[in-house]
Design an enzyme around this catalytic site. Structure first.
Site, mmCIF file in Angstrom:
data_model
loop_
_atom_site.group_PDB
_atom_site.id
_atom_site.type_symbol
_atom_site.label_atom_id
_atom_site.label_comp_id
_atom_site.label_asym_id
_atom_site.label_seq_id
_atom_site.Cartn_x
_atom_site.Cartn_y
_atom_site.Cartn_z
ATOM 1 N N GLU A 167 -31.892 -21.058 -31.573
ATOM 2 C CA GLU A 167 -33.044 -21.449 -30.752
ATOM 3 C C GLU A 167 -32.714 -22.454 -29.652
ATOM 4 O OE1 GLU A 167 -33.098 -21.062 -34.007
ATOM 5 O OE2 GLU A 167 -34.897 -19.962 -34.587
ATOM 6 N N GLY A 214 -35.944 -16.364 -36.113
ATOM 7 C CA GLY A 214 -36.997 -15.941 -37.040
ATOM 8 C C GLY A 214 -36.528 -14.893 -38.044
ATOM 9 N N ALA A 244 -37.781 -14.256 -33.514
ATOM 10 C CA ALA A 244 -39.129 -14.165 -32.972
ATOM 11 C C ALA A 244 -39.005 -13.460 -31.616
ATOM 12 C CB ALA A 244 -39.710 -15.567 -32.806
HETATM 13 N N1 CAA Z 1 -36.996 -10.850 -28.867
HETATM 14 C C1 CAA Z 1 -37.313 -9.850 -28.038
HETATM 15 N N2 CAA Z 1 -36.463 -8.874 -27.705
HETATM 16 C C2 CAA Z 1 -35.229 -8.912 -28.235
HETATM 17 C C3 CAA Z 1 -34.833 -9.933 -29.114
HETATM 18 C C4 CAA Z 1 -35.779 -10.920 -29.427
HETATM 19 N N3 CAA Z 1 -35.508 -11.933 -30.282
HETATM 20 N N4 CAA Z 1 -33.546 -9.714 -29.466
HETATM 21 C C5 CAA Z 1 -33.169 -8.601 -28.845
HETATM 22 N N5 CAA Z 1 -34.173 -8.101 -28.091
HETATM 23 C C6 CAA Z 1 -34.163 -6.908 -27.253
HETATM 24 C C7 CAA Z 1 -33.343 -7.111 -25.995
HETATM 25 O O1 CAA Z 1 -34.111 -7.778 -25.016
HETATM 26 C C8 CAA Z 1 -33.015 -5.697 -25.608
HETATM 27 O O2 CAA Z 1 -34.128 -5.111 -25.012
HETATM 28 P P1 CAA Z 1 -33.928 -4.126 -23.716
HETATM 29 O O3 CAA Z 1 -33.112 -2.986 -24.259
HETATM 30 O O4 CAA Z 1 -35.311 -3.735 -23.370
HETATM 31 O O5 CAA Z 1 -33.195 -4.917 -22.698
HETATM 32 C C9 CAA Z 1 -32.852 -5.022 -26.978
HETATM 33 O O6 CAA Z 1 -33.505 -5.858 -27.931
HETATM 34 C C10 CAA Z 1 -31.404 -4.894 -27.410
HETATM 35 O O7 CAA Z 1 -30.809 -6.190 -27.320
HETATM 36 P P2 CAA Z 1 -29.447 -6.487 -26.503
HETATM 37 O O8 CAA Z 1 -29.302 -5.520 -25.372
HETATM 38 O O9 CAA Z 1 -29.450 -7.930 -26.172
HETATM 39 O O10 CAA Z 1 -28.384 -6.123 -27.616
HETATM 40 P P3 CAA Z 1 -26.918 -6.746 -27.757
HETATM 41 O O11 CAA Z 1 -26.246 -5.890 -28.770
HETATM 42 O O12 CAA Z 1 -26.269 -6.877 -26.428
HETATM 43 O O13 CAA Z 1 -27.122 -8.215 -28.349
HETATM 44 C C11 CAA Z 1 -28.123 -9.876 -29.787
HETATM 45 C C12 CAA Z 1 -27.682 -8.395 -29.637
HETATM 46 C C13 CAA Z 1 -26.876 -10.778 -29.812
HETATM 47 C C14 CAA Z 1 -28.863 -9.988 -31.109
HETATM 48 C C15 CAA Z 1 -29.031 -10.262 -28.601
HETATM 49 O O14 CAA Z 1 -30.058 -9.274 -28.475
HETATM 50 C C16 CAA Z 1 -29.689 -11.594 -28.759
HETATM 51 O O15 CAA Z 1 -29.049 -12.611 -28.586
HETATM 52 N N6 CAA Z 1 -31.008 -11.589 -29.106
HETATM 53 C C17 CAA Z 1 -31.772 -12.804 -29.216
HETATM 54 C C18 CAA Z 1 -31.437 -13.533 -30.505
HETATM 55 C C19 CAA Z 1 -32.197 -14.835 -30.578
HETATM 56 O O16 CAA Z 1 -32.029 -15.723 -29.754
HETATM 57 N N7 CAA Z 1 -33.061 -14.967 -31.591
HETATM 58 C C20 CAA Z 1 -33.865 -16.155 -31.782
HETATM 59 C C21 CAA Z 1 -35.184 -15.984 -31.096
HETATM 60 S S1 CAA Z 1 -36.093 -17.499 -31.031
HETATM 61 C C22 CAA Z 1 -36.791 -17.653 -32.549
HETATM 62 O O17 CAA Z 1 -36.642 -16.822 -33.433
HETATM 63 C C23 CAA Z 1 -37.625 -18.861 -32.711
HETATM 64 C C24 CAA Z 1 -38.082 -19.143 -34.097
HETATM 65 O O18 CAA Z 1 -37.439 -19.734 -34.898
HETATM 66 C C25 CAA Z 1 -39.419 -18.769 -34.475
#
Ligand code: CAA
Length: 271
Positions: free
Chosen positions: A144, A121, A76
């Site tokens: 999460e 998500g 998400a």
């Molecule tokens: N939401 C919004 N933006 C996101 C995102 C997310 N879930 N995941 C990645 N992005 C964005 C980053 O902010 C970044 O944006 P900028 O370039 O503008 O800074 C871009 O995508 C690229 O990401 P990274 O620079 O972080 O890429 P990375 O290769 O270093 O890492 C990753 C990749 C490990 C997937 C890391 O991006 C990450 O940990 N993302 C979040 C994953 C996460 O926690 N997902 C769960 C979300 S909560 C949820 O989903 C709740 C639910 O159940 C409904």
């Protein structure tokens, strides 16, 4: 944006927001909802005639994937969620929950072609599908708790159905991520392919191959599998028996069995 393409009965949906690793913003969820509703309409879901041959079987299966080679869906949208209060978060989750239920209820098989990160998500979207295929670079997890929340789009519900309660508790409580081979070992994914391109091709080929089978029997199997997963054995066997018997009111059943006995290929009409 959401990209869609229908070729040879395979309806491919690509979540395309590469700048955020295809994270599910409210706008992306809305677009996905519109796409799934349009497929439902075409397949006659919820219409009284849908069992009476009124269905357009031009779509024989759906493949959901993410844009690019790095991410299926990274979750998400954390930026959108950061300022949400509980009421807004509940609405966000409700729209996503409806979406995942609509996907699960489609009468055609839905394959997730996971081409990279399927986190939060993203994994929840994949688990709304019938079958998950992964590329070698896929990474799965429900991280999460690291953000101060719990899975909100079905992870607490569906992960234990895929891999059992013990594994689901471990992954959700620790937030640990697992790679494609570990996901295969745990039964989360059905198969692993060498690259994002290969996993999309495999899912597409699977839909094309199953198109030789009776669409009515496939739809009935999906319906029964969903219905029985939460029932006691006795009740579940009765539900399966009823679904099995329903098939005998269809032309597909007569044709399928006649073709086998005549040693020819079946010509299913979905009636
Ligand atoms: N939401 C919004 N933006 C996101 C995102 C997310 N879930 N995941 C990645 N992005 C964005 C980053 O902010 C970044 O944006 P900028 O370039 O503008 O800074 C871009 O995508 C690229 O990401 P990274 O620079 O972080 O890429 P990375 O290769 O270093 O890492 C990753 C990749 C490990 C997937 C890391 O991006 C990450 O940990 N993302 C979040 C994953 C996460 O926690 N997902 C769960 C979300 S909560 C949820 O989903 C709740 C639910 O159940 C409904």
């Amino acid at each position: 944006m959401i990209k869609t393409e229908l070729t040879d009965g395979v309806y491919t949906i690509t979540v395309s927001r590469p700048e955020a690793l295809n994270a599910l913003s409210p706008d992306i969820i809305e677009q996905l909802r519109e796409v799934i509703l349009a497929i439902q309409e075409r397949l006659g879901v919820g219409t009284p005639d849908s069992d009476a041959g009124d269905t357009d079987w031009g779509i024989r299966g759906v493949v959901i994937t993410g844009e690019g080679d790095k991410s299926f869906v990274a979750g998400a949208d954390i930026g959108a969620m950061q300022q949400m209060d509980s009421a807004t978060a509940a609405e966000y989750a409700e729209l996503a929950d409806e979406l995942t239920e609509w996907i699960a209820e489609l009468p055609v098989p839905v394959f997730a072609a996971v081409n990279g990160y399927a986190l939060g998500g993203g994994l929840e979207l994949a688990m709304a599908c019938d079958v998950i295929y992964a590329s070698e670079n896929a990474i799965f997890g429900q991280p999460e708790v690291a953000l101060g929340v719990i899975p909100g789009f079905g992870g607490c519900v569906r992960l234990q159905r895929f891999i059992g309660a013990a594994g689901a508790r471990e992954l959700i409580l620790t937030g640990k991520k697992i790679n494609a081979q570990e996901a295969l070992r745990r039964g989360l994914v059905a198969a692993v392919y060498e690259s994002p391109e290969a996993v999309r091709q495999a899912a597409t080929d699977a839909v094309k191959a199953l198109s030789a089978n009776s669409p009515l029997a496939i739809a009935k199997a999906k319906e029964v599998i969903a219905k029985v997963s939460l029932l006691e054995t006795h009740e579940a066997l009765a539900a399966e028996r009823a679904g099995f018997a329903d098939c005998f009111d269809t032309e597909d059943q007569k044709e399928g069995m006649a073709a086998f006995l005549a040693k020819r290929k079946a010509n299913f009409t979905g009636k």
